[in-house]
Write a protein that holds these residues in place. Structure first.
Motif, PDB file in Angstrom:
ATOM      1  N   ALA A 112       0.814  -1.219   0.000  1.00  0.00           N
ATOM      2  CA  ALA A 112       0.000   0.000   0.000  1.00  0.00           C
ATOM      3  C   ALA A 112       0.845   1.267   0.000  1.00  0.00           C
ATOM      4  N   HIS A 113       2.092   1.178   0.440  1.00  0.00           N
ATOM      5  CA  HIS A 113       2.931   2.368   0.551  1.00  0.00           C
ATOM      6  C   HIS A 113       3.951   2.491  -0.578  1.00  0.00           C
ATOM      7  N   CYS A 114       4.114   1.470  -1.383  1.00  0.00           N
ATOM      8  CA  CYS A 114       5.119   1.494  -2.464  1.00  0.00           C
ATOM      9  C   CYS A 114       4.603   2.329  -3.634  1.00  0.00           C
ATOM     10  N   THR A 115       5.421   3.253  -4.102  1.00  0.00           N
ATOM     11  CA  THR A 115       5.054   4.102  -5.240  1.00  0.00           C
ATOM     12  C   THR A 115       5.636   3.588  -6.553  1.00  0.00           C
ATOM     13  N   GLY A 116       6.428   2.523  -6.494  1.00  0.00           N
ATOM     14  CA  GLY A 116       7.062   2.014  -7.707  1.00  0.00           C
ATOM     15  C   GLY A 116       8.160   2.913  -8.216  1.00  0.00           C
ATOM     16  N   CYS A 117       8.807   3.657  -7.324  1.00  0.00           N
ATOM     17  CA  CYS A 117       9.824   4.625  -7.735  1.00  0.00           C
ATOM     18  C   CYS A 117      11.089   3.973  -8.268  1.00  0.00           C
ATOM     19  N   GLU A 118      11.349   2.729  -7.895  1.00  0.00           N
ATOM     20  CA  GLU A 118      12.506   1.950  -8.344  1.00  0.00           C
ATOM     21  C   GLU A 118      13.820   2.334  -7.667  1.00  0.00           C
ATOM     22  N   LEU A 119      13.800   3.251  -6.706  1.00  0.00           N
ATOM     23  CA  LEU A 119      15.045   3.704  -6.097  1.00  0.00           C
ATOM     24  C   LEU A 119      15.717   2.643  -5.242  1.00  0.00           C
ATOM     25  N   CYS A 120      14.961   1.648  -4.814  1.00  0.00           N
ATOM     26  CA  CYS A 120      15.546   0.596  -3.987  1.00  0.00           C
ATOM     27  C   CYS A 120      16.358  -0.405  -4.801  1.00  0.00           C
ATOM     28  N   ILE A 121      16.081  -0.491  -6.087  1.00  0.00           N
ATOM     29  CA  ILE A 121      16.701  -1.539  -6.909  1.00  0.00           C
ATOM     30  C   ILE A 121      18.216  -1.351  -7.072  1.00  0.00           C
ATOM     31  N   PRO A 122      18.695  -0.165  -7.464  1.00  0.00           N
ATOM     32  CA  PRO A 122      20.144  -0.039  -7.678  1.00  0.00           C
ATOM     33  C   PRO A 122      20.983  -0.141  -6.413  1.00  0.00           C
ATOM     34  N   VAL A 123      20.402   0.077  -5.241  1.00  0.00           N
ATOM     35  CA  VAL A 123      21.213   0.041  -4.021  1.00  0.00           C
ATOM     36  C   VAL A 123      21.331  -1.365  -3.439  1.00  0.00           C
ATOM     37  N   CYS A 124      20.536  -2.306  -3.925  1.00  0.00           N
ATOM     38  CA  CYS A 124      20.569  -3.664  -3.375  1.00  0.00           C
ATOM     39  C   CYS A 124      21.833  -4.387  -3.838  1.00  0.00           C
ATOM     40  N   PRO A 125      22.699  -4.806  -2.930  1.00  0.00           N
ATOM     41  CA  PRO A 125      23.964  -5.430  -3.337  1.00  0.00           C
ATOM     42  C   PRO A 125      23.815  -6.859  -3.840  1.00  0.00           C
ATOM     43  N   VAL A 126      22.664  -7.479  -3.593  1.00  0.00           N
ATOM     44  CA  VAL A 126      22.491  -8.874  -4.029  1.00  0.00           C
ATOM     45  C   VAL A 126      21.380  -9.013  -5.071  1.00  0.00           C
ATOM     46  N   ASP A 127      20.908  -7.887  -5.592  1.00  0.00           N
ATOM     47  CA  ASP A 127      19.883  -7.891  -6.649  1.00  0.00           C
ATOM     48  C   ASP A 127      18.676  -8.749  -6.291  1.00  0.00           C
ATOM     49  N   CYS A 128      18.183  -8.581  -5.062  1.00  0.00           N
ATOM     50  CA  CYS A 128      17.039  -9.387  -4.648  1.00  0.00           C
ATOM     51  C   CYS A 128      15.714  -8.639  -4.762  1.00  0.00           C
ATOM     52  N   ILE A 129      15.745  -7.433  -5.355  1.00  0.00           N
ATOM     53  CA  ILE A 129      14.518  -6.650  -5.506  1.00  0.00           C
ATOM     54  C   ILE A 129      14.139  -6.577  -6.981  1.00  0.00           C
ATOM     55  N   SER A 130      12.894  -6.856  -7.270  1.00  0.00           N
ATOM     56  CA  SER A 130      12.387  -6.779  -8.638  1.00  0.00           C
ATOM     57  C   SER A 130      11.089  -5.988  -8.643  1.00  0.00           C
ATOM     58  N   LEU A 131      10.558  -5.709  -9.830  1.00  0.00           N
ATOM     59  CA  LEU A 131       9.317  -4.961  -9.965  1.00  0.00           C
ATOM     60  C   LEU A 131       8.230  -5.850 -10.558  1.00  0.00           C
ATOM     61  N   GLU A 132       7.049  -5.739 -10.023  1.00  0.00           N
ATOM     62  CA  GLU A 132       5.895  -6.444 -10.562  1.00  0.00           C
ATOM     63  C   GLU A 132       4.827  -5.422 -10.933  1.00  0.00           C
ATOM     64  N   VAL A 133       4.270  -5.572 -12.131  1.00  0.00           N
ATOM     65  CA  VAL A 133       3.243  -4.642 -12.605  1.00  0.00           C
ATOM     66  C   VAL A 133       1.986  -4.789 -11.761  1.00  0.00           C
ATOM     67  N   GLU A 134       1.488  -3.658 -11.290  1.00  0.00           N
ATOM     68  CA  GLU A 134       0.293  -3.649 -10.456  1.00  0.00           C
ATOM     69  C   GLU A 134      -0.947  -3.193 -11.207  1.00  0.00           C
ATOM     70  N   THR A 135      -0.767  -2.417 -12.269  1.00  0.00           N
ATOM     71  CA  THR A 135      -1.914  -1.819 -12.960  1.00  0.00           C
ATOM     72  C   THR A 135      -1.843  -2.124 -14.452  1.00  0.00           C
ATOM     73  N   LEU A 136      -1.900  -3.367 -14.801  1.00  0.00           N
ATOM     74  CA  LEU A 136      -1.805  -3.769 -16.212  1.00  0.00           C
ATOM     75  C   LEU A 136      -2.885  -3.077 -17.042  1.00  0.00           C
ATOM     76  N   GLY A 137      -2.438  -2.390 -18.096  1.00  0.00           N
ATOM     77  CA  GLY A 137      -3.381  -1.700 -18.970  1.00  0.00           C
ATOM     78  C   GLY A 137      -3.693  -0.279 -18.550  1.00  0.00           C
ATOM     79  N   ARG A 138      -3.256   0.124 -17.362  1.00  0.00           N
ATOM     80  CA  ARG A 138      -3.492   1.490 -16.888  1.00  0.00           C
ATOM     81  C   ARG A 138      -2.157   2.172 -16.616  1.00  0.00           C
ATOM     82  N   THR A 139      -1.969   3.362 -17.139  1.00  0.00           N
ATOM     83  CA  THR A 139      -0.713   4.084 -16.990  1.00  0.00           C
ATOM     84  C   THR A 139      -0.980   5.494 -16.479  1.00  0.00           C
ATOM     85  N   GLY A 140       0.117   6.163 -16.090  1.00  0.00           N
ATOM     86  CA  GLY A 140      -0.001   7.546 -15.635  1.00  0.00           C
ATOM     87  C   GLY A 140      -1.014   7.692 -14.517  1.00  0.00           C
ATOM     88  N   TRP A 141      -1.823   8.753 -14.588  1.00  0.00           N
ATOM     89  CA  TRP A 141      -2.822   9.006 -13.556  1.00  0.00           C
ATOM     90  C   TRP A 141      -3.965   8.000 -13.593  1.00  0.00           C
TER      91      TRP A 141
END
Length: 210
Positions: A112-141
């Motif tokens: 509920a609190h994740c904005t999908g900003c992706e800022l956590c991904i490059p700092v992870c030293p073991v690449d254990c963070i990935s992104l999953e699409v939450e709003t398939l077919g809906r973009t922007g606002w």
């Protein structure tokens, strides 16, 4: 922040993703108000976001700047718990404190609190963070809401206060003693003790001869 900048900031999705080239949404809003940034630098806002800023600023709508990214569905960060080493680097990187965990323990993302900003991904030293699409077919606002933006903004403001407090604590905390410092301190203590012993011996009256 002047009046126009505040209105622009209110029109942004508040994902705090920095893809616009600025450290947060408020900084981008101020830059747009000052004429230093274009109205087309916010991928999370997409085409509708550009139209909003165009109406506020009186500028002509433009296509999204490809150097800032592309408009797409909202994604959520997911941590592979089997690989997470509990380094806590992602905790500082997350602008809305959507990641919870402690040092050397598994972390997890509060959806509920994740904005999908992706800022956590490059700092992870073991690449254990990935992104999953939450709003398939809906973009922007269409993939975001005013309520979500307001919540993200509040959480970002609280996160900033925490980071400022942590920084002040680090600045005022005594520095950790290195092994070299500890050795030097011990030598100084021994040398001072020897010096006091030598001074005391020099001040004693000479022993009486039999």
């Amino acid at each position: 922040m002047n009046g126009l900048a505040a209105r622009i900031n209110d029109a942004l999705p508040q994902t705090q993703c920095t893809r616009c080239g600025y450290p947060d949404c408020a900084s981008y809003a101020q830059a747009v108000a000052d004429g230093e940034a274009g109205i087309n630098q916010c991928p999370p806002g997409g085409a509708e976001g550009i139209d909003r800023l165009a109406r506020l600023t009186g500028r002509a709508p433009l296509p999204l700047d490809p150097e800032c990214g592309v408009e797409g569905p909202r994604a959520m960060a997911v941590i592979d718990e089997a690989w997470c080493i509990g380094c806590t680097l992602c905790l500082d990187a997350c602008p809305t404190d959507a990641i919870v965990g402690v040092n050397k323990r598994m972390h997890t993302v509060i959806e509920a609190h994740c904005t999908g900003c992706e800022l956590c991904i490059p700092v992870c030293p073991v690449d254990c963070i990935s992104l999953e699409v939450e709003t398939l077919g809906r973009t922007g606002w269409q993939a975001w809401s005013a309520e979500q933006a307001a919540s993200a903004r509040r959480r970002y403001e609280v996160h900033g206060k925490h980071r400022n407090t942590d920084a002040r604590l680090v600045e005022t905390a005594p520095k950790a003693e290195t092994p070299q410092d500890a050795g030097a301190r011990k030598r100084a203590i021994v040398e001072a003790a020897l010096a006091r012993a030598r001074a005391a011996s020099q001040q004693r009256p000479p022993a009486a001869k039999p």
